[in-house]
Design an enzyme around this catalytic site. Structure first.
Site, PDB file in Angstrom:
ATOM      1  CB  CYS A   1      38.366  11.965  35.736  1.00 28.97           C
ATOM      2  SG  CYS A   1      38.033  10.435  34.839  1.00 28.97           S
TER       3      CYS A   1
ATOM      4  CB  CYS B   1      38.337  11.807  32.115  1.00 34.15           C
ATOM      5  SG  CYS B   1      36.987  11.052  33.021  1.00 34.15           S
ATOM      6  CG  ASP B   2      40.868  14.935  31.816  1.00 36.45           C
ATOM      7  OD1 ASP B   2      40.222  14.875  30.753  1.00 36.45           O
ATOM      8  OD2 ASP B   2      40.432  15.473  32.846  1.00 36.45           O
TER       9      ASP B   2
END
Length: 301
Positions: free
Chosen positions: A128, A131-132
């Site tokens: 993701c 997300c990261d």
């Protein structure tokens, strides 16, 4: 009151909840994690009607708020199994058992893995970008995949990272053409066609990747690898042999009903040909409406 259960809290499940609740059904949603599903991880959505561009978390958050305002009940438990029962269906979770006359399965899909990630997941390997991605600001990374998801991931990372390699398994992208055109205009993006990842290297975190590029071995210095090579439907908890599947995806009819009466499915978990947010919502609308109607008919008998 007619009661139905929805397993899965993504956009398909939330749409099913809205339509069932508006049909005066009592709806219980089983979702182990937060509402919204994978849509919450999408940076920008530009093909959902009425929005030129909307962040994934915003769209799913609005859907969740709408369902909650209508009276949605949520159960934050992991569903272990779905079975038939004399009262319809039995849902077994890690904390209890529940029965419902009708159930909608909207569990979506889970990310495919390369199979060579080892201990690097969370230490350089991610599934993701939104997300990261921030962890790799001004660092070189690689995105693995050639579909629309991979193109979106790479496009998002191109605004954060110093260099973005895209390892495309085929001779060309299979992503939406507009996405590919936008991506390839980025100066810090390099597409590597006919490329597969052979090995991930690094002492404690990822520092290098070994690839086969047109059958030639190459080593590239990267600090992050974002895997976007498709997904598999989450159906392993369904312990009902009569449920027909195609390549793991649940077969449904025009009403989003499965081959088992009273059991419906919606969104990416089904065998529908198009996996998009708008089609997941459409599936959810049908599944929610017909599941509540089925629950009402069983109550009358």
């Amino acid at each position: 009151m007619k009661k139905i259960a929805i397993i899965g809290g993504g956009v398909a499940g939330l749409s099913a909840a809205v339509y069932a609740l508006r049909a005066n059904a009592e709806v219980t949603m089983f979702e182990q994690f937060g509402l919204g599903g994978l849509v919450t991880t999408i940076d920008k959505i530009e093909n959902y009607p009425s929005y030129k561009s909307v962040e994934g978390w915003k769209l799913s958050s609005d859907m969740a708020a709408q369902a909650k305002a209508l009276g949605l009940k949520t159960v934050r438990q992991k569903v272990l199994s779905l079975e038939t029962h004399e009262l319809g269906f039995k849902i077994v979770t890690d904390k209890g058992e529940y029965t419902f006359p009708s159930v909608v399965v909207a569990t979506g899909t889970a990310h495919n893995k390369l199979g060579i990630e080892g201990d690097y997941v969370g230490r350089g390997v991610s599934y993701c970008a939104t997300c990261d991605g921030a962890f790799y600001r001004d660092l070189p990374v690689m995105v693995v995949g050639g579909g629309s998801t991979a193109a979106r991931e790479a496009l998002y990372l191109s605004d954060i990272c110093s260099k973005v390699y895209v390892a495309v398994p085929q001779a060309n992208f299979t992503a939406e053409e507009m996405l590919v055109e936008t991506l390839l205009k980025k100066q810090n993006v390099e597409a590597l066609y006919n490329t597969s990842v052979a090995e991930i290297l690094g002492s404690d975190t990822v520092s290098e990747v070994k690839i086969f590029n047109n059958n030639e071995v190459q080593h590239l210095a990267v600090n992050g690898i974002f895997v976007a090579i498709g997904a598999i439907p989450v159906t392993d908890f369904i312990h009902i042999d009569q449920v027909e599947k195609q390549r793991g995806y649940i077969v449904v009819d025009g009403r989003c009903e499965t081959t088992v009466k009273g059991l419906f499915a919606a969104g990416d978990v089904t065998n529908g040909p198009l996996k998009q947010i708008v089609t997941a919502c459409a599936d959810g609308a049908k599944a929610g409406a017909f599941a509540s109607a089925f629950a009402a008919s069983t109550k009358e008998k």
